[in-house]
Write a protein that holds these residues in place. Structure first.
Motif, PDB file in Angstrom:
ATOM      1  N   ILE A 108      -4.206  -6.591  -1.211  1.00 45.13           N
ATOM      2  CA  ILE A 108      -4.427  -7.201   0.099  1.00 45.13           C
ATOM      3  C   ILE A 108      -3.189  -7.071   0.984  1.00 45.13           C
ATOM      4  O   ILE A 108      -2.080  -6.818   0.497  1.00 45.13           O
ATOM      5  N   ALA A 109      -3.395  -7.269   2.287  1.00 44.98           N
ATOM      6  CA  ALA A 109      -2.310  -7.271   3.264  1.00 44.98           C
ATOM      7  C   ALA A 109      -2.626  -8.333   4.321  1.00 44.98           C
ATOM      8  O   ALA A 109      -3.782  -8.763   4.436  1.00 44.98           O
ATOM      9  N   PRO A 110      -1.639  -8.787   5.094  1.00 44.39           N
ATOM     10  CA  PRO A 110      -1.932  -9.729   6.180  1.00 44.39           C
ATOM     11  C   PRO A 110      -2.965  -9.127   7.130  1.00 44.39           C
ATOM     12  O   PRO A 110      -3.028  -7.914   7.305  1.00 44.39           O
ATOM     13  N   LYS A 111      -3.778  -9.969   7.738  1.00 46.70           N
ATOM     14  CA  LYS A 111      -4.911  -9.483   8.535  1.00 46.70           C
ATOM     15  C   LYS A 111      -4.487  -8.614   9.710  1.00 46.70           C
ATOM     16  O   LYS A 111      -5.259  -7.766  10.166  1.00 46.70           O
ATOM     17  N   ASP A 112      -3.273  -8.796  10.219  1.00 43.52           N
ATOM     18  CA  ASP A 112      -2.805  -7.995  11.349  1.00 43.52           C
ATOM     19  C   ASP A 112      -1.956  -6.801  10.909  1.00 43.52           C
ATOM     20  O   ASP A 112      -1.285  -6.161  11.721  1.00 43.52           O
ATOM     21  N   SER A 113      -1.988  -6.502   9.613  1.00 46.15           N
ATOM     22  CA  SER A 113      -1.177  -5.405   9.091  1.00 46.15           C
ATOM     23  C   SER A 113      -1.722  -4.046   9.524  1.00 46.15           C
ATOM     24  O   SER A 113      -2.931  -3.854   9.655  1.00 46.15           O
TER      25      SER A 113
ATOM     26  N   HIS B 284       1.820 -15.988  -0.108  1.00 44.80           N
ATOM     27  CA  HIS B 284       2.910 -15.088   0.279  1.00 44.80           C
ATOM     28  C   HIS B 284       2.417 -14.046   1.282  1.00 44.80           C
ATOM     29  O   HIS B 284       3.091 -13.747   2.280  1.00 44.80           O
ATOM     30  N   VAL B 285       1.234 -13.504   1.010  1.00 40.59           N
ATOM     31  CA  VAL B 285       0.696 -12.460   1.893  1.00 40.59           C
ATOM     32  C   VAL B 285       0.177 -13.075   3.194  1.00 40.59           C
ATOM     33  O   VAL B 285       0.408 -12.531   4.278  1.00 40.59           O
ATOM     34  N   GLU B 286      -0.516 -14.194   3.096  1.00 34.28           N
ATOM     35  CA  GLU B 286      -1.026 -14.858   4.300  1.00 34.28           C
ATOM     36  C   GLU B 286       0.096 -15.209   5.266  1.00 34.28           C
ATOM     37  O   GLU B 286      -0.065 -15.091   6.495  1.00 34.28           O
ATOM     38  N   MET B 287       1.236 -15.632   4.728  1.00 36.20           N
ATOM     39  CA  MET B 287       2.366 -16.050   5.561  1.00 36.20           C
ATOM     40  C   MET B 287       3.234 -14.879   6.018  1.00 36.20           C
ATOM     41  O   MET B 287       4.187 -15.071   6.773  1.00 36.20           O
ATOM     42  N   GLY B 288       2.910 -13.673   5.538  1.00 38.04           N
ATOM     43  CA  GLY B 288       3.693 -12.507   5.928  1.00 38.04           C
ATOM     44  C   GLY B 288       4.992 -12.359   5.163  1.00 38.04           C
ATOM     45  O   GLY B 288       5.880 -11.599   5.568  1.00 38.04           O
ATOM     46  N   ASN B 289       5.110 -13.074   4.039  1.00 40.73           N
ATOM     47  CA  ASN B 289       6.321 -12.968   3.227  1.00 40.73           C
ATOM     48  C   ASN B 289       6.299 -11.736   2.327  1.00 40.73           C
ATOM     49  O   ASN B 289       7.287 -11.454   1.650  1.00 40.73           O
ATOM     50  N   ALA B 290       5.183 -11.056   2.313  1.00 44.84           N
ATOM     51  CA  ALA B 290       5.050  -9.810   1.544  1.00 44.84           C
ATOM     52  C   ALA B 290       4.176  -8.846   2.337  1.00 44.84           C
ATOM     53  O   ALA B 290       3.256  -9.259   3.047  1.00 44.84           O
TER      54      ALA B 290
ATOM     55  N   ILE C 234      -6.627  -8.985   4.581  1.00 43.22           N
ATOM     56  CA  ILE C 234      -7.628  -7.925   4.504  1.00 43.22           C
ATOM     57  C   ILE C 234      -7.482  -7.228   3.157  1.00 43.22           C
ATOM     58  O   ILE C 234      -6.390  -7.185   2.579  1.00 43.22           O
ATOM     59  N   VAL C 235      -8.589  -6.719   2.660  1.00 40.14           N
ATOM     60  CA  VAL C 235      -8.563  -5.994   1.391  1.00 40.14           C
ATOM     61  C   VAL C 235      -8.348  -4.513   1.677  1.00 40.14           C
ATOM     62  O   VAL C 235      -9.116  -3.899   2.426  1.00 40.14           O
ATOM     63  N   LEU C 236      -7.309  -3.957   1.070  1.00 41.40           N
ATOM     64  CA  LEU C 236      -7.002  -2.541   1.245  1.00 41.40           C
ATOM     65  C   LEU C 236      -7.672  -1.677   0.182  1.00 41.40           C
ATOM     66  O   LEU C 236      -8.167  -0.587   0.471  1.00 41.40           O
ATOM     67  N   ALA C 237      -7.681  -2.176  -1.050  1.00 43.45           N
ATOM     68  CA  ALA C 237      -8.222  -1.371  -2.151  1.00 43.45           C
ATOM     69  C   ALA C 237      -8.594  -2.271  -3.317  1.00 43.45           C
ATOM     70  O   ALA C 237      -8.071  -3.383  -3.457  1.00 43.45           O
ATOM     71  N   GLU C 238      -9.512  -1.784  -4.154  1.00 44.85           N
ATOM     72  CA  GLU C 238      -9.894  -2.490  -5.377  1.00 44.85           C
ATOM     73  C   GLU C 238      -9.474  -1.658  -6.575  1.00 44.85           C
ATOM     74  O   GLU C 238      -9.644  -0.436  -6.588  1.00 44.85           O
ATOM     75  N   SER C 239      -8.937  -2.334  -7.576  1.00 44.70           N
ATOM     76  CA  SER C 239      -8.462  -1.645  -8.772  1.00 44.70           C
ATOM     77  C   SER C 239      -9.616  -1.109  -9.605  1.00 44.70           C
ATOM     78  O   SER C 239     -10.677  -1.732  -9.686  1.00 44.70           O
TER      79      SER C 239
END
Length: 257
Positions: free
Chosen positions: A117-122, A183-189, A206-211
């Motif tokens: 996952i990544a922050p929604k605005d990534s 961590h991801v929601e807050m943009g710390n990663a 947002i989901v970027l990929a599934e393992s």
């Protein structure tokens, strides 16, 4: 005269019986069940709590959410718990091997998937775990692999892809999957690895990929009644409720398989 004495005796005995019954009748005691549950189950179990308590008068649920590894360790160390709901078979196996659960009560009740996952605005574009580029990322949030199941599954995936060692200096470790999500929601990663159910309930990622499930051990959730439970019957009722049609429907509502 005999009839009179017999009738009087019947009346006296009946009075004594009724009096004793009223005196001996004990009030129904409320039962508090302590549920040790994987953090990823938080939202689903909170919703199940209301319906379960409505259908089981006198039973109250108290949850202790955390990483499955730490919860299992707490039970090993004598912490009170009636039911253990784990996000991994490994942690449940550890308790079973030590005789700390009722083996006959154990059952698998749901499963999950691993997602990046990544922050929604990534603006990061990664189509697969295989495309992760250490040079393009500063911080990657993952669960602590020794005690957090999602971290263990992440490590297995990264090792399969020969990424675990190269990414070491980029990793930000979380104490449970919800901390990784935060961590991801807050943009710390820049990115993070969580369960699909955690990504499902968040509006900030947002989901970027599934393992690929072949890259790690199957993500199976087992549940069991703890052997030292003082309320085994009620504990079994709750476990049965989690695995009932209503329980499964609620789990699916929150993104579980």
């Amino acid at each position: 005269m005999k009839r009179f004495l017999l009738s009087a005796l019947v009346v006296i005995l009946s009075s004594l019986f009724i009096g004793c019954s009223a005196t001996d009748k004990q009030p129904v005691e409320d039962v508090e069940l302590l549920i040790s549950a994987a953090a990823s189950l938080t939202d689903a179990l909170e919703e199940l709590k209301g319906t379960f308590e409505e259908e089981h008068e006198g039973v109250r649920l108290t949850y202790n959410f955390g990483s499955s590894g730490k919860l299992a360790t707490n039970i090993e160390n004598g912490a009170p718990s009636d039911v253990f709901l784990s996000a991994s078979t490994k942690d449940m196996n550890a308790l079973e091997e030590k005789g700390l659960i009722i083996n006959e009560s154990r059952k698998d009740f749901t499963s999950n998937a691993l997602v990046l996952i990544a922050p929604k605005d990534s603006s990061i574009e990664i189509a697969s775990f295989e495309d992760i580029d250490r040079e393009a990322l500063d911080h990657i949030a993952v669960g602590e692999p020794e005690s957090v199941p999602v971290g263990r599954y992440t490590k297995e995936t990264f090792e399969t892809l020969d990424l675990w060692e190269p990414l070491q200096e980029k990793l930000v470790l979380g104490s449970d999957v919800r901390q990784v999500l935060t961590h991801v929601e807050m943009g710390n990663a820049d990115v993070g690895v969580v369960y699909s159910s955690d990504a499902f309930i968040s509006d900030d990622v947002i989901v970027l990929a599934e393992s690929n499930p072949e890259w790690h051990e199957p993500i199976v959730y087992p549940g069991a009644v703890v052997k030292d439970s003082k309320h085994r019957e009620a504990a079994q009722q709750f476990l049965d409720y989690v695995t009932s049609d209503a329980g499964i429907e609620t789990l699916q509502k929150f993104g579980f398989k």
